[in-house]
Design a protein around this motif. Structure first.
Motif, PDB file in Angstrom:
ATOM      1  N   LYS A  51      -1.346 -10.699   0.805  1.00 41.14           N
ATOM      2  CA  LYS A  51      -1.347  -9.368   1.308  1.00 41.14           C
ATOM      3  C   LYS A  51      -1.981  -8.375   0.432  1.00 41.14           C
ATOM      4  O   LYS A  51      -1.740  -8.704  -0.978  1.00 41.14           O
ATOM      5  N   TYR A  53      -2.327  -4.710  -1.459  1.00 40.55           N
ATOM      6  CA  TYR A  53      -1.391  -3.771  -1.830  1.00 40.55           C
ATOM      7  C   TYR A  53      -2.244  -2.861  -2.612  1.00 40.55           C
ATOM      8  O   TYR A  53      -2.917  -3.041  -3.341  1.00 40.55           O
ATOM      9  N   TYR A 146      -5.183  -1.731   3.102  1.00 40.13           N
ATOM     10  CA  TYR A 146      -4.047  -2.237   2.511  1.00 40.13           C
ATOM     11  C   TYR A 146      -3.378  -2.721   3.863  1.00 40.13           C
ATOM     12  O   TYR A 146      -3.407  -2.302   5.042  1.00 40.13           O
ATOM     13  N   GLU A 147      -2.312  -3.724   3.313  1.00 35.60           N
ATOM     14  CA  GLU A 147      -1.342  -4.456   4.402  1.00 35.60           C
ATOM     15  C   GLU A 147      -0.385  -3.243   4.781  1.00 35.60           C
ATOM     16  O   GLU A 147      -0.008  -2.643   3.874  1.00 35.60           O
ATOM     17  N   THR A 148       0.084  -3.334   6.118  1.00 35.61           N
ATOM     18  CA  THR A 148       1.196  -2.373   6.425  1.00 35.61           C
ATOM     19  C   THR A 148       2.484  -3.067   6.235  1.00 35.61           C
ATOM     20  O   THR A 148       2.693  -4.283   6.641  1.00 35.61           O
TER      21      THR A 148
END
Length: 185
Positions: A51, A53, A146-148
């Motif tokens: 992921k 971030y 970005y990834e949640t």
């Protein structure tokens, strides 16, 4: 006279170390060995995942991961030493396990092993950690790059990075697990 000179030097060195830690935004935390392995286990998926971030969050996870990994390795080394000392071994000196893969400790040594293992697990370890402000989680992602983080992931990361000493207390309280039963290998 010479002794007091050395005391002054030592105090000065300690003051310099504290000043450097303060300048680098460092803090000292005290945490049990078993808690270190739990935190590292919970942080690992974030460190190994793919992921994306924000950079500051990645850096904070990386630095915390390094500290907890080093401490977890030290704990696991000592735990393996205990297993080598007390567990049953075959003729090649390999540990013997039962059908479930658990190392077998002879009944006559089980109390001693358990006592030493609990002592090892409950040793207080001091770690120098970078202080992480909760503001690190308030980042602009208007471009959706970005990834949640799911609510549970956000809570875990926030507690591990911002307040690791209380993370374990919440873990034990949430699940009602006595420290003695927190077997983390």
């Amino acid at each position: 006279m010479i002794g007091s000179f050395y005391v002054v030097l030592i105090l000065r060195e300690e003051h310099i170390k504290l000043k450097i830690m303060e300048d680098l935004n460092m803090k000292t935390i005290t945490i049990k060995n078993w808690a270190i392995t739990k935190i590292y286990e919970d942080l690992l998926p974030f460190l190994l995942g793919n992921k994306k971030y924000p950079q500051k969050l990645n850096w904070a996870m990386y630095k915390a991961g390094q500290k907890f990994e080093e401490a977890a390795i030290r704990y696991n080394t000592e735990y393996r030493r205990l297993l080598q000392q007390y567990a049953l071994k075959d003729i090649n000196n390999n540990l013997i396990t039962d059908s479930a893969g658990n190392v077998i400790i002879p009944d006559c040594l089980n109390d001693i092993f358990t006592r030493e293992w609990l002592t090892l697990s409950n040793i207080d370890v001091k770690l120098q950690m970078e202080e992480v402000d909760e503001e690190i989680f308030n980042y602009d992602d208007s471009n959706g790059q970005y990834e949640t983080l799911k609510p549970h992931e956000l809570r875990v990361l926030k507690e591990i990075l911002c307040d690791p000493e209380n993370y374990i207390g919440k873990f034990v309280m949430e699940y009602g697990v006595p420290v003695e039963e927190c077997r983390i290998y």
